[in-house]
Design a protein around this motif. Structure first.
Motif, PDB file in Angstrom:
ATOM      1  N   ALA A  74    -151.970 -61.147 -54.415  1.00  0.00           N
ATOM      2  CA  ALA A  74    -151.248 -62.211 -55.095  1.00  0.00           C
ATOM      3  C   ALA A  74    -152.034 -63.510 -54.996  1.00  0.00           C
ATOM      4  CB  ALA A  74    -149.853 -62.407 -54.492  1.00  0.00           C
ATOM      5  N   GLY A 131    -148.331 -60.443 -64.538  1.00  0.00           N
ATOM      6  CA  GLY A 131    -147.788 -61.762 -64.242  1.00  0.00           C
ATOM      7  C   GLY A 131    -146.839 -62.247 -65.313  1.00  0.00           C
ATOM      8  N   SER A 188    -144.930 -69.674 -59.426  1.00  0.00           N
ATOM      9  CA  SER A 188    -145.644 -69.298 -58.202  1.00  0.00           C
ATOM     10  C   SER A 188    -144.732 -68.657 -57.166  1.00  0.00           C
ATOM     11  CB  SER A 188    -146.313 -70.528 -57.578  1.00  0.00           C
ATOM     12  OG  SER A 188    -147.292 -71.064 -58.434  1.00  0.00           O
ATOM     13  N   SER A 247    -143.033 -58.426 -63.125  1.00  0.00           N
ATOM     14  CA  SER A 247    -144.274 -58.166 -62.403  1.00  0.00           C
ATOM     15  C   SER A 247    -144.005 -57.776 -60.962  1.00  0.00           C
ATOM     16  CB  SER A 247    -145.168 -59.404 -62.436  1.00  0.00           C
ATOM     17  OG  SER A 247    -145.425 -59.804 -63.760  1.00  0.00           O
ATOM     18  N   GLU A 249    -149.257 -64.848 -61.598  1.00  0.00           N
ATOM     19  CA  GLU A 249    -148.129 -65.770 -61.516  1.00  0.00           C
ATOM     20  C   GLU A 249    -146.862 -64.977 -61.803  1.00  0.00           C
ATOM     21  OE1 GLU A 249    -149.621 -70.266 -62.769  1.00  0.00           O
ATOM     22  OE2 GLU A 249    -148.550 -69.051 -64.233  1.00  0.00           O
ATOM     23  N   CYS A 296    -145.161 -64.900 -56.417  1.00  0.00           N
ATOM     24  CA  CYS A 296    -146.382 -64.607 -55.662  1.00  0.00           C
ATOM     25  C   CYS A 296    -146.220 -64.989 -54.203  1.00  0.00           C
ATOM     26  CB  CYS A 296    -147.570 -65.345 -56.270  1.00  0.00           C
ATOM     27  SG  CYS A 296    -148.106 -64.685 -57.861  1.00  0.00           S
ATOM     28  N   HIS A 297    -145.599 -66.147 -53.940  1.00  0.00           N
ATOM     29  CA  HIS A 297    -145.392 -66.564 -52.563  1.00  0.00           C
ATOM     30  C   HIS A 297    -144.464 -65.598 -51.827  1.00  0.00           C
ATOM     31  CE1 HIS A 297    -146.481 -70.972 -53.772  1.00  0.00           C
ATOM     32  NE2 HIS A 297    -147.505 -70.146 -53.803  1.00  0.00           N
ATOM     33  N   VAL A 352    -151.063 -59.752 -58.764  1.00  0.00           N
ATOM     34  CA  VAL A 352    -150.057 -60.563 -59.442  1.00  0.00           C
ATOM     35  C   VAL A 352    -150.600 -61.985 -59.522  1.00  0.00           C
ATOM     36  CG1 VAL A 352    -147.665 -61.339 -59.482  1.00  0.00           C
ATOM     37  CG2 VAL A 352    -148.233 -59.094 -58.528  1.00  0.00           C
ATOM     38  N   ALA A 410    -145.378 -54.652 -58.645  1.00  0.00           N
ATOM     39  CA  ALA A 410    -145.901 -54.821 -57.292  1.00  0.00           C
ATOM     40  C   ALA A 410    -145.137 -53.942 -56.297  1.00  0.00           C
ATOM     41  CB  ALA A 410    -145.813 -56.286 -56.883  1.00  0.00           C
ATOM     42  N   LEU A 461    -153.220 -62.400 -49.883  1.00  0.00           N
ATOM     43  CA  LEU A 461    -153.503 -63.642 -50.598  1.00  0.00           C
ATOM     44  C   LEU A 461    -154.958 -63.647 -51.021  1.00  0.00           C
ATOM     45  CD1 LEU A 461    -152.444 -67.193 -49.448  1.00  0.00           C
ATOM     46  CD2 LEU A 461    -154.768 -66.740 -50.249  1.00  0.00           C
TER      47      LEU A 461
END
Length: 372
Positions: free
Chosen positions: A265, A125, A275, A249, A242, A278-279, A240, A253, A288
């Motif tokens: 994530a 992250g 964030s 990061s 953040e 990750c989103h 992951v 991934a 998620l």
């Protein structure tokens, strides 16, 4: 490994213009590096470009110095340090399936412990996480470490360091298990960042430090994205915590996904830059997760399980924490939400800060910290 064999491996890796792919082609054709250097130029030119074949005929600059320093480094702590070449029985099998596996791996730490197949998770992250991100990384790593997973990360500031810390906290319960693996972008005779010197020492006591770079290699910017393929390769899945949209990061991934491995994530505030990466991963198919148990329930092959990890949802929180919510909030917004006078509000926030329940963010914002 004897000194002459070490010298041949180092010469192969230092030969200018000769990449890992070409070197692997030579090893496949001729065997050990020493045999490569015994070949006639004509034999080498059947597998290489003329310039590469010519480069193999010359000893690389700095080879003698590097051989001396590497040999000394190995002899100083033979049980804790090793140089593992491609094809060695100790070479991690999972790295053979990645793109461009290293010719040599430098290792230091608990070499008596193995990286158990099916039991390693990368946690990566942001280098500049929110306080909540640091907590999440540490708590997920500790919970998953206690479930028997080895936590793999990159020793960077922020999430990486917190993940290693969490894994080390779990090591107290299982001292004979490989707690964590740090894949670094420098030579193993250096620690970057310097502030992680003590952490690197603790990792060596309970896990491994790993590098593909020769001793003396400084923290060059290009090495860090490149080492991410090893973080993904040594792990069965990647979490992951953040990440901004341009975070390294996300490279880890992506590499994990390309290797056919799960990517997890943790979602965050829609207002937090950290964030957004990750989103984006979640939109692209990452799973998620809100707790360590979510990771374990999706673990490849259902390798392990633990009792569910409770998350503080805030239902029993005091009124000030309830008013804060879980997103970053300004002092003015809290004044409006609570109706408190400024002195009482600041006193309440100070008490929550001292209790580790609230953190101050850049820009005068505050955020509630939720412990998983």
């Amino acid at each position: 490994m004897e000194r002459d064999e070490l010298g041949a491996w180092l010469r192969l890796t230092l030969t200018p213009g000769l990449g890992n792919e070409s070197a692997r082609r030579l090893l496949s054709a001729f065997g050990l590096p020493a045999a490569i250097f015994e070949q006639a130029p004509a034999a080498l030119q059947q597998l290489l470009k003329p310039a590469q074949a010519q480069a193999l005929q010359r000893e690389p600059d700095g080879l003698a110095t590097l051989l001396d320093s590497t040999w000394t480094w190995l002899q100083e702590a033979p049980r804790q340090r090793a140089l593992v070449p491609l094809g060695d029985a100790r070479y991690p099998v999972s790295l053979l399936d990645i793109e461009d596996p290293p010719l040599l791996l430098y290792l230091t730490g608990r070499l008596d412990l193995a990286l158990a197949p099916g039991h390693s998770l990368a946690i990566v992250g942001s280098r500049n996480p929110t306080p909540q991100g640091v907590l999440n990384a540490r708590h997920f790593a500790q919970a998953l470490g206690q479930a028997g997973l080895t936590i793999v990360s990159g020793l960077a500031l922020g999430v990486d360091g917190a993940a290693h810390e969490g894994a080390l906290a779990a090591a107290a319960r299982a001292p004979d298990r490989l707690a964590t693996v740090a894949v670094v972008g420098t030579g193993l005779d250096r620690v970057y960042p310097k502030s992680h010197h003590a952490l690197a020492h603790r990792i060596s006591e309970h896990g491994w430090m790993v590098s593909e770079y020769p001793l003396g290699t400084p923290p060059l910017a290009a090495n860090f994205p490149r080492r991410n393929r090893l973080i993904a390769g040594l792990s069965n899945a990647t979490l992951v915590v953040e990440a901004a949209l341009q975070s390294g990061s996300l490279i880890t991934a992506r590499l994990a996904a390309e290797q056919g491995k799960d990517v997890f994530a943790i979602p965050g505030s829609i207002h937090a830059t950290q964030s957004r990466g990750c989103h984006a991963l979640i939109r692209q198919g990452a799973k998620l997760v809100e707790s360590a148990q979510d990771v374990l329930e999706e673990w490849p092959g259902s390798a392990t399980s633990v009792a569910p990890v409770a998350v503080d949802t805030g239902e029993d929180a005091n009124p000030l924490l309830q008013a804060m919510g879980l997103d970053p909030v300004s002092l003015d917004a809290l004044l409006e939400r609570t109706g408190m006078d400024i002195s009482a509000l600041q006193a309440g926030l100070m008490a929550l800060e001292l209790a580790g329940q609230v953190a101050r963010l850049p820009g005068g914002l505050l955020q509630r910290l939720v412990r998983a």
